[in-house]
Design an enzyme around this catalytic site. Structure first.
Site: not given
Ligand code: F6P
Length: 366
Positions: A17, A81, A85, A121, A143, A145, A147, A180, A187-189, A240, A284, A290-291
């Site tokens: 990403g 890609d 694989r 990774d 990344t 994340d 991680d 509210r 994000m962060g996997r 997430e 809410r 992706h921002i």
């Molecule tokens: O690894 C970076 C990341 O933005 C994660 O935080 C997220 O889960 C994932 O990539 C989203 O991937 P994609 O851009 O394929 O939706």
């Protein structure tokens, strides 16, 4: 001894990403390679797809100018890609092939003496597999994340964190004005670094992270309790990858040909709906999405990416292949690329960051 003997041309690719700082790292690789060692630099386009399909771009000194502050990557990237694989369609049927020999042939055809692979990774695991097949590789960790095992910080993370924090700051005003509960999914996997640190930095009330499974009733109790004490709005920051104590992560979709096919997403909606149903408070949810990967890198990431890129070229010139650049404390170092596969770098549930958050009243729903 002339360190340049044998290495005349290097290749560079960005995989996985996109994240802020990729152009800064490309810039540092190109500038260091050309100005310090008079090397030639070839960029492979769209991550490993460029190696597989021989899509390249020669990178001259001028190509590295004016890109430091730009988000994304001038080389393009892909998180699908994998040369080991690779998805091909035969007679209308999708199947996977090992095309790594073809990718390596393309490296040779381009007279590339060493490859610098920038990635998370997935991309760095591929880099390690290529190294095992004899390709001289140096890896650079990136990344949002944060991680990746083996480095204290990946570049991209701090910019994503800044973006998340600024977004939550803005969301605070609606929360307060409308009384509210606002649930913000970040994000962060499978790691809670963005959620935890954005929560601390923006004054979040509840932070839900994968490393500390939550109990939704406890989350609701925090929100109700705040209400009882006159705090009529609450901010719940949800990673997430957060999951309930007796439950699973919420999967948004599967991307079959990706190195990690699982795409997480949707937990914010789930948590928000439950809070509204159980507490009766207007709620809410917002998915920052992706921002967090976009925009100009903050100074920290520009500097880190620059240090990583310059050091990667130094490792190439010292022929220290099969290694990944890393940050230990304040120092740039390197470790075996292989270690990327050892583990994922996660938040320690009993670590000092979580302790600090708890001590200022942040709840984790546990
Ligand atoms: O690894 C970076 C990341 O933005 C994660 O935080 C997220 O889960 C994932 O990539 C989203 O991937 P994609 O851009 O394929 O939706």
């Amino acid at each position: 001894m002339n360190a340049r003997i044998g290495i005349k041309r290097i290749g560079v690719l960005t995989g996985g990403g996109d994240c802020p700082g990729l152009n800064a790292v490309i810039r540092a690789v190109v500038k260091t390679a050309i100005s310090q060692y008079r090397l030639e630099v070839v960029g492979f386009l769209e991550g490993y797809l460029g190696m597989i399909k021989n899509m390249t771009r020669r990178l001259e000194f001028g190509d590295a100018s004016g890109i430091l502050h730009q988000g994304g990557t001038i080389l393009g990237t892909s998180n699908r890609d994998n040369p080991f694989r690779f998805a091909v369609t035969i007679r209308g049927k999708k199947t996977f092939r090992d095309v790594s020999d073809r990718a390596i042939r393309n490296l040779k055809q381009n007279k590339v003496d060493a490859l610098i692979a920038v990635g998370g990774d997935g991309s760095l695991t591929i880099a390690y597999q290529l190294y095992q097949k004899g390709v001289p590789v140096v890896g650079i960790p990136k990344t949002i994340d944060n991680d990746l095992w083996g480095t204290d910080v990946t570049f991209g993370f701090n910019t994503a964190l800044q973006t998340a924090m600024e977004a939550i700051d803005k969301i605070q005003t609606t929360a307060a004005s409308h009384h509210r509960v606002m649930v913000v999914e970040v994000m962060g996997r499978y790691a809670g670094w963005i959620a935890l640190q954005a929560g601390i930095a923006s004054g979040g009330d509840v932070v839900l992270i994968p490393e500390i499974p939550y109990d939704i009733e406890k989350v609701c109790e925090v929100v109700r309790e705040r209400y009882r004490y006159g705090r009529r709005s609450s901010i719940v920051v949800v990673a997430e990858g957060a999951m309930p104590k007796k439950g699973e992560v919420v999967v948004q979709k599967l991307v079959e040909d990706s190195t990690d096919p699982v795409r997480l997403g949707g937990v914010g909606l789930k948590v928000g709906n439950e809070i509204e149903k159980r507490t009766g408070l207007e709620t809410r949810f917002i998915v920052l999405g992706h921002i967090q990967r976009g925009g100009s890198p903050i100074a920290f990431d520009r500097i880190l990416a620059t240090r990583y890129g310059a050091e990667a070229v130094e490792l190439v010139m010292r022929r220290k292949f099969g290694r990944m650049i890393c940050l230990r404390g304040l120092k740039i170092d390197s470790i075996a690329l292989k270690s990327v596969q050892d583990d994922q770098r996660k938040v320690f549930p009993n670590g000092d960051l979580v302790r600090t958050a708890r001590s200022i009243g942040v709840a984790f729903g546990d």
